[in-house]
Design a protein around this motif. Structure first.
Motif, mmCIF file in Angstrom:
data_model
loop_
_atom_site.group_PDB
_atom_site.id
_atom_site.type_symbol
_atom_site.label_atom_id
_atom_site.label_comp_id
_atom_site.label_asym_id
_atom_site.label_seq_id
_atom_site.Cartn_x
_atom_site.Cartn_y
_atom_site.Cartn_z
ATOM 1 N N SER A 169 0.826 -1.200 0.000
ATOM 2 C CA SER A 169 0.000 0.000 0.000
ATOM 3 C C SER A 169 0.866 1.258 0.000
ATOM 4 O O SER A 169 0.562 2.237 -0.678
ATOM 5 N N TYR A 170 1.949 1.220 0.731
ATOM 6 C CA TYR A 170 2.854 2.369 0.810
ATOM 7 C C TYR A 170 3.514 2.633 -0.545
ATOM 8 O O TYR A 170 3.556 3.786 -1.013
ATOM 9 N N ILE A 171 4.001 1.584 -1.204
ATOM 10 C CA ILE A 171 4.657 1.764 -2.508
ATOM 11 C C ILE A 171 3.639 2.210 -3.563
ATOM 12 O O ILE A 171 3.933 3.065 -4.412
ATOM 13 N N SER A 172 2.432 1.661 -3.505
ATOM 14 C CA SER A 172 1.400 2.075 -4.458
ATOM 15 C C SER A 172 1.065 3.557 -4.282
ATOM 16 O O SER A 172 0.866 4.277 -5.268
ATOM 17 N N ALA A 173 1.017 3.999 -3.031
ATOM 18 C CA ALA A 173 0.753 5.415 -2.780
ATOM 19 C C ALA A 173 1.896 6.286 -3.296
ATOM 20 O O ALA A 173 1.664 7.372 -3.846
ATOM 21 N N ILE A 174 3.132 5.808 -3.151
ATOM 22 C CA ILE A 174 4.277 6.567 -3.671
ATOM 23 C C ILE A 174 4.200 6.683 -5.193
ATOM 24 O O ILE A 174 4.410 7.764 -5.767
ATOM 25 N N PRO A 196 15.786 2.273 -0.108
ATOM 26 C CA PRO A 196 15.976 1.291 0.981
ATOM 27 C C PRO A 196 14.928 0.190 1.023
ATOM 28 O O PRO A 196 15.116 -0.821 1.699
ATOM 29 N N LEU A 197 13.817 0.358 0.293
ATOM 30 C CA LEU A 197 12.746 -0.638 0.319
ATOM 31 C C LEU A 197 12.862 -1.658 -0.815
ATOM 32 O O LEU A 197 12.042 -2.579 -0.891
ATOM 33 N N VAL A 198 13.843 -1.476 -1.688
ATOM 34 C CA VAL A 198 13.958 -2.361 -2.855
ATOM 35 C C VAL A 198 14.082 -3.834 -2.462
ATOM 36 O O VAL A 198 13.415 -4.695 -3.049
ATOM 37 N N PRO A 199 14.903 -4.214 -1.471
ATOM 38 C CA PRO A 199 14.978 -5.646 -1.126
ATOM 39 C C PRO A 199 13.654 -6.245 -0.678
ATOM 40 O O PRO A 199 13.393 -7.429 -0.927
ATOM 41 N N TYR A 200 12.793 -5.444 -0.032
ATOM 42 C CA TYR A 200 11.495 -5.968 0.408
ATOM 43 C C TYR A 200 10.563 -6.227 -0.776
ATOM 44 O O TYR A 200 9.635 -7.031 -0.673
#
Length: 781
Positions: free
Chosen positions: A333-338, A360-364
């Motif tokens: 949800s956070y990445i979609s909002a970004i 920093p979120l790429v590995p997740y």
């Protein structure tokens, strides 16, 4: 037979195109029916219970009277009469205690665990977070919650109504197969409440009670707001909670508010989107929630699900852990909002901050392939967009580089292909304003192909082969406009980009660092062949600028890799063309900028301005080409054919009839010949002192290896030429900026004059209206 074959084809076609969708639709329909059946059964039970509670007093009275009557005749009954019917009446006549138990609507003792599980499910699905997993209003969410299509609810159903559960098991077994993906996002977001409660248990009892009261009060304050208006105090409280305790609850609230900010000013009904939880009306609050979400959400995720990275660059994310599964929907949800927010931003600073929050979120995100595909496309779009500033491009490139470093082979290949496609799309328009950004894209993207040379080789081979196929088709199908697939900015920048890739990763220094020969070195030969073929496709004076671009690309490869590429003949063809053999005509047009042009307009042909420019380019490229081999032991023999051809051209140009009286071009070529001859004499003097034969290859290669090329005659000439060219480019850039400033000032003055003229017209119209009013009043008098 024909009919059966036709039916078989139709069946195959249906299985290929529609079968999966039909099966999915049937499963969805079965689940909806199951929910409706469970809901209907529960409503029936509720209605029966309500009737029983409503008529409880009458039942007590009737039971009391009937009981007295029966008990009065019990002594008169025989044993057979007693067991024939009196036992049931006596069993029903005891129930004042049981009616009280039923009045409290409590389940039997074995069902206490079920009620506890229901309470747990209520904690997991809070009213504030329902929009996270719903597409409609709150009433629909409550309806779904009442249906309770979780595994715990079906276990409860199996205990309460085993017959109905057996019926479902026999007739619709798929309805009992539970998939976590069917749950709403809010179920996953709320699953971290237990962790927060465990943290609270470690605190002292008094402090825990105090914090609990304060939390309840804060929650009540939020829920009391009917409009769900996001305030600065709420954002500050969440920020403090995430900074101090890395609170997941605060992180969930921030993600919900951040998504509301990303979808700001959108009509839910028109867009068909979900209803957002918070309303934002203050620019300061919008700015605060965006900054808090972009800076602190990655820190919270890193705290709860830490990433382990090895020295080789491989990362390990505990995807099997409970916390990661809990936070996966929050992350999505956070990445979609970004990604949605990126489409609405235009400020460079905010764009840079938003893109940097993804790194920093790429590995997740490696587990979410569909989301990753959208992310790559969006980031490449900002990296290749002509309106993006250099800091924004660099930040987007860092995201792509991180994906290549930590991703697997499939992700790396997808990133490389998307990057190349973005480069080609972004180089369609090349002018003085965009050429700097295009060069930045080429230099940055070239680094990606060296991170994994196995994937880099396969993708580079495919794309260079594609360029060769375009060239072959243009030669074979020699129609009027077939050459346009080759002679355009996209093809030129593509060749120049691959020259950057090969020059960067095939250099001796890079190979020495890696300890082995670069795999990309095998692509130098096919690339050179394609470039030489494209260069000579249309050998006319109109496309001399394109030829110069391609020669520069090949010189870059030769300089970095030490590969000999014969380019003197391509420059001699320009010098011996009809454009350069005859005297030019005078012209007052603006000089052509060869760096941002691949085609000369017709108005420039046969003019002194164009001939001077072509002559400068030929001299510059000849000197850049020969300086590569200025310390080579074979330089005198290498430069001799060119010296002879240039001297022959100079002799022909001095003829009064049919010659070229352009003294500027002749002076440049005379100086070039002098420098080549001086360098040849310099090498002859040095090799006269050697004591090895040409057969000794190692000694030949080591000849003047440590000698600085800038100290040779040709090298000193090239250094001075580069310095003069840099000063000239700087002056031209300053002049362009000054012209741009003057143009903007003139436009501003014109706008101000137009505005003043409109104001004067308005005043005149007002005066005219007042005069009409005065005349009308005088007529009335």
């Amino acid at each position: 037979m024909a009919g059966a074959k036709k039916n078989f084809k139709a069946t195959k076609k249906f299985e290929k195109k529609h079968l999966t969708g039909v099966l999915d639709q049937r499963k969805a329909t079965a689940k909806i029916k199951q929910r409706q059946q469970v809901k209907a059964k529960k409503q029936t039970k509720k209605s029966k219970d309500a009737e029983f509670y409503k008529g409880g007093d009458d039942g007590d009275k009737s039971n009391k009277t009937n009981g007295t009557k029966r008990t009065a005749n019990v002594n008169d009954m025989s044993v057979d009469d007693f067991f024939g019917g009196g036992f049931e009446i006596i069993e029903k006549s005891q129930p004042k205690k049981t009616s009280k138990k039923l009045g409290k609507r409590k389940r039997d003792e074995p069902n206490e665990d079920d009620s506890a599980s229901d309470e747990g499910s209520d904690l997991e699905i809070s009213a504030d977070e329902m929009p996270m997993g719903s597409d409609g209003e709150d009433s629909e969410n409550e309806e779904i919650d009442d249906v309770g299509m979780s595994k715990g609810a079906m276990d409860t159903l199996a205990e309460e109504d085993p017959e109905f559960y057996k019926f479902l098991k026999e007739n619709d077994p798929e309805a009992l197969e539970f998939d976590d993906a069917d749950l709403a996002e809010v179920d996953e977001l709320s699953a971290g409440e237990e962790d927060e409660e465990e943290e609270e248990e470690d605190q002292p009892k008094k402090k825990r009670k105090k914090d609990k009261k304060q939390g309840k009060k804060a929650d009540l304050d939020e829920e009391d707001r009917a409009d769900n208006e996001l305030t600065q105090a709420m954002v500050s409280r969440w920020k403090a909670a995430m900074s101090d305790a890395h609170s997941l609850r605060a992180a969930r609230r921030v993600v919900l508010a951040f998504r509301s900010a990303a979808h700001l000013n959108e009509d839910d009904e028109e867009e068909g989107g979900r209803k957002q939880l918070y309303k934002i009306s203050s620019p300061e609050v919008f700015h605060s929630i965006v900054i808090v979400a972009l800076k602190q959400i990655p820190e919270v995720l890193q705290h709860h699900v830490p990433i382990k990275e090895s020295s080789s660059g491989k990362v390990h994310v505990p995807t099997d852990s409970k916390k990661f599964k809990t936070l996966s929907n929050l992350l999505k949800s956070y990445i979609s909002a970004i990604l949605h927010l990126l489409d609405t931003l235009s400020d460079d600073a905010t764009l840079k901050l938003t893109l940097s929050a993804i790194t920093p979120l790429v590995p997740y995100l490696l587990s979410f392939r569909k989301l990753l595909k959208t992310l790559i496309k969006s980031v490449v779009g900002y990296w290749s967009q002509s309106t993006s500033s250099d800091p924004t491009r660099i930040t987007a490139f860092l995201v792509l580089r991180r994906l290549v470093v930590v991703g697997d082979k499939g992700i790396r290949e997808a990133v490389l292909k998307a990057t190349y496609q973005g480069l080609i799309a972004g180089s369609r328009v090349t002018n003085v304003n965009t050429v700097q950004g295009i060069n930045l894209m080429k230099n940055s993207a070239a680094e990606l192909w060296g991170l994994d040379q196995n994937i880099g080789y396969t993708t580079a081979f495919a794309f260079i082969r594609q360029l060769a196929i375009h060239l072959r088709n243009s030669i074979v199908h020699n129609q009027n406009d077939s050459y346009r697939t080759i002679y355009n900015w996209q093809y030129i920048h593509s060749l120049d980009f691959w020259s950057c890739v090969l020059a960067e990763h095939c250099s001796p220094l890079k190979e020495a660092e890696a300890g082995k020969e670069s795999q990309l070195k095998l692509l130098i030969y096919p690339f050179v062949q394609v470039t030489l073929g494209a260069m000579r496709l249309i050998p006319t004076a109109t496309y001399f600028p394109l030829r110069f671009h391609m020669i520069r690309s090949l010189i870059r490869i030769s300089r970095s890799t030490g590969t000999y590429i014969p380019l003197a003949s391509a420059l001699l063809e320009v010098l011996n063309s009809a454009e350069m053999r005859k005297s030019p005509k005078q012209s007052t047009i603006k000089p052509l900028d060869f760096h941002i042009a691949y085609k000369a307009p017709k108005s420039y042909l046969r003019t002194r301005i164009y001939q001077d420019g072509v002559g400068e380019q030929v001299v510059e490229l000849f000197s850049e080409y020969f300086v590569l081999w200025s310390t080579n032991i074979a330089f005198p023999e290498f430069a001799l054919p060119v010296v002879i051809m240039v001297k022959r051209w100079l002799k022909q140009s001095r003829k009064k009839i049919g010659g070229n009286n352009n003294n500027k071009v002749r002076a440049g070529l005379v100086l070039l010949v002098q420098k080549l001859e001086a360098n040849a004499k310099f090498i002859e003097g040095k090799r006269a002192k050697v004591d090895f034969s040409p057969r000794d290859r190692s000694q030949v290669d080591a000849f003047l290896k440590d000698f600085d090329w800038e100290k040779t005659p040709v090298g000193a000439y090239v250094v001075a030429q580069r310095k003069a060219g840099a000063e000239k480019a700087k002056m031209l850039e300053q002049a362009r900026k000054e012209d741009e400033r003057k143009r903007k000032e003139e436009e501003q003055e014109a706008l101000e004059e137009n505005a003043a003229a409109l104001d004067n017209e308005d005043e005149e119209m007002e005066d005219f209206d007042e005069d009409d009013d005065d005349e009308g009043s005088s007529d009335d008098e």
